[in-house]
Write an enzyme that holds these catalytic residues in place. Structure first.
Site, PDB file in Angstrom:
ATOM      1  N   ASP A  59      42.720  36.665 152.713  1.00 39.05           N
ATOM      2  CA  ASP A  59      44.095  36.831 153.522  1.00 39.05           C
ATOM      3  C   ASP A  59      45.263  37.409 152.609  1.00 39.05           C
ATOM      4  O   ASP A  59      45.103  37.132 151.341  1.00 39.05           O
ATOM      5  CB  ASP A  59      44.283  35.335 153.903  1.00 39.05           C
ATOM      6  CG  ASP A  59      43.596  34.841 154.957  1.00 39.05           C
ATOM      7  OD1 ASP A  59      42.969  35.556 155.902  1.00 39.05           O
ATOM      8  OD2 ASP A  59      43.689  33.680 155.198  1.00 39.05           O
TER       9      ASP A  59
ATOM     10  N   ARG B 236      41.531  43.679 158.310  1.00 31.72           N
ATOM     11  CA  ARG B 236      42.291  43.106 159.264  1.00 31.72           C
ATOM     12  C   ARG B 236      43.759  43.336 159.300  1.00 31.72           C
ATOM     13  O   ARG B 236      44.508  43.515 158.337  1.00 31.72           O
ATOM     14  CB  ARG B 236      42.277  41.685 159.446  1.00 31.72           C
ATOM     15  CG  ARG B 236      43.036  40.559 160.432  1.00 31.72           C
ATOM     16  CD  ARG B 236      43.578  39.348 159.927  1.00 31.72           C
ATOM     17  NE  ARG B 236      42.409  38.435 159.903  1.00 31.72           N
ATOM     18  CZ  ARG B 236      42.263  37.426 159.089  1.00 31.72           C
ATOM     19  NH1 ARG B 236      43.122  36.999 158.362  1.00 31.72           N
ATOM     20  NH2 ARG B 236      41.123  36.701 159.195  1.00 31.72           N
TER      21      ARG B 236
ATOM     22  N   THR C 124      46.698  40.617 166.656  1.00 30.77           N
ATOM     23  CA  THR C 124      48.078  40.303 167.298  1.00 30.77           C
ATOM     24  C   THR C 124      47.931  39.692 168.587  1.00 30.77           C
ATOM     25  O   THR C 124      46.979  39.546 169.201  1.00 30.77           O
ATOM     26  CB  THR C 124      48.315  41.721 167.463  1.00 30.77           C
ATOM     27  OG1 THR C 124      49.904  41.808 168.362  1.00 30.77           O
ATOM     28  CG2 THR C 124      47.532  42.673 168.676  1.00 30.77           C
ATOM     29  N   HIS C 125      49.254  38.687 168.957  1.00 29.80           N
ATOM     30  CA  HIS C 125      49.425  38.290 170.178  1.00 29.80           C
ATOM     31  C   HIS C 125      50.290  39.264 170.934  1.00 29.80           C
ATOM     32  O   HIS C 125      50.617  38.487 172.186  1.00 29.80           O
ATOM     33  CB  HIS C 125      50.086  36.957 169.842  1.00 29.80           C
ATOM     34  CG  HIS C 125      49.022  36.208 168.890  1.00 29.80           C
ATOM     35  ND1 HIS C 125      49.366  35.898 167.547  1.00 29.80           N
ATOM     36  CD2 HIS C 125      47.861  35.365 168.979  1.00 29.80           C
ATOM     37  CE1 HIS C 125      48.494  35.386 166.825  1.00 29.80           C
ATOM     38  NE2 HIS C 125      47.674  34.965 167.708  1.00 29.80           N
TER      39      HIS C 125
END
Length: 290
Positions: free
Chosen positions: A116, A167, A209-210
């Protein structure tokens, strides 16, 4: 004495406070055709023993996920972790050693570890550590890149050169305008630019993504360039737009859900509230529902 906030506040975004409590959530997501990546929450550790305990907990998580997958209860479960939880702020060599041990455990079990991305104070260190381990574990480790950072164009180019699994996300940390774009139109434009390059030149990118604008842009670009849905995946956070996640699966896309768990949920929960005002209202409305 500080007041401990109740976990019910974070239940929207965090599966459980324990791995045992998280497993039913993971199994249900996979039964619905989704993939998962699992994050044991914790960050910015400054105590060596705590970092070692985090490493050991991830060793256990790798075994559990591999066993669940081999038993047919999970689909290609990944691990997500923050290097700061492994002692990155204590000593980079110490953190690197901890990561090596995790990758040595992950490779024979065929578990992929996603590193991350955190605040900009750790961006360079995170990518430096990634490049040190990547030659030995090219199929089992990959970084996250944030579209709002102004440095990301060159980082995307480097990851495409390495054929690393990236990512791509917008970015959730508050950063100054000197190093990060601040307005959403510019961030979206950069995201689309990087998404297109990753689809054309990268290796199985995760498009995290949203945002409907970015989802549709990705679908359209992939179709125009005959990029099959097996060459990339969408990624979203647990608890955010679950119906959209399932609709993407119905449309034939791969969809991976980022599922966090653990007792150190407050910083993660706070970032989710900052991202979208709708998240704040959801929590308030559901505090007293059974």
């Amino acid at each position: 004495m500080p007041v401990k906030l109740p976990f019910v506040l974070a239940r929207r975004f965090v599966a459980a406070e324990s791995l045992e409590g998280t497993l039913p959530v993971l199994r249900q997501l996979c039964a619905e055709g989704l993939y998962v990546t699992v994050d044991r929450l914790g960050e910015y550790v400054h105590d060596r023993q705590q970092a070692l305990a985090t490493r050991d907990a991830y060793l256990g998580l790798i075994d559990v996920l591999a066993n669940e997958r081999d038993a047919g209860r999970l689909r290609d479960a990944n691990v997500s972790l923050k290097l700061s939880s492994l002692g990155q702020k204590i000593d980079e060599a110490f953190c690197l050693d901890n990561l090596h041990q995790l990758l040595e455990a992950a490779r024979p079990r065929d578990v992929f570890i996603r590193l991350d991305m955190e605040g900009s104070d750790l961006t360079e260190s995170t990518l430096r550590i990634f490049e040190q381990v990547y030659p030995d574990y090219p199929d089992h480790v990959g970084p996250v890149l944030q579209a709002y950072l102004k440095r990301t164009a060159r980082d995307i180019a480097r990851m495409c050169e390495l054929k690393a699994r990236v990512r791509l996300c917008k970015g959730a940390y508050k950063e100054p305008p000197e190093i990060a774009y601040q307005d959403m139109p510019t961030i979206r434009a950069r995201f689309i630019e990087y998404m297109q390059r990753l689809l054309l030149e990268g290796r199985y990118p995760g498009i995290a993504t949203h945002d409907d604008v970015l989802i549709e842009a990705t679908k359209r670009f992939a179709a125009e360039h005959q990029i099959g849905s097996d060459r990339f995946e969408f990624q979203m956070l647990y608890g955010i737009r679950p119906e959209t996640q399932r609709e993407l699966v119905r449309q034939g896309y791969r969809m991976r859900v980022y599922v966090p768990y653990g007792t150190e949920w407050l910083p993660y929960f706070y970032r989710r509230l900052r991202e979208r005002k709708e998240n704040v209202w959801f929590v308030v409305k559901n505090l007293f529902r059974r």
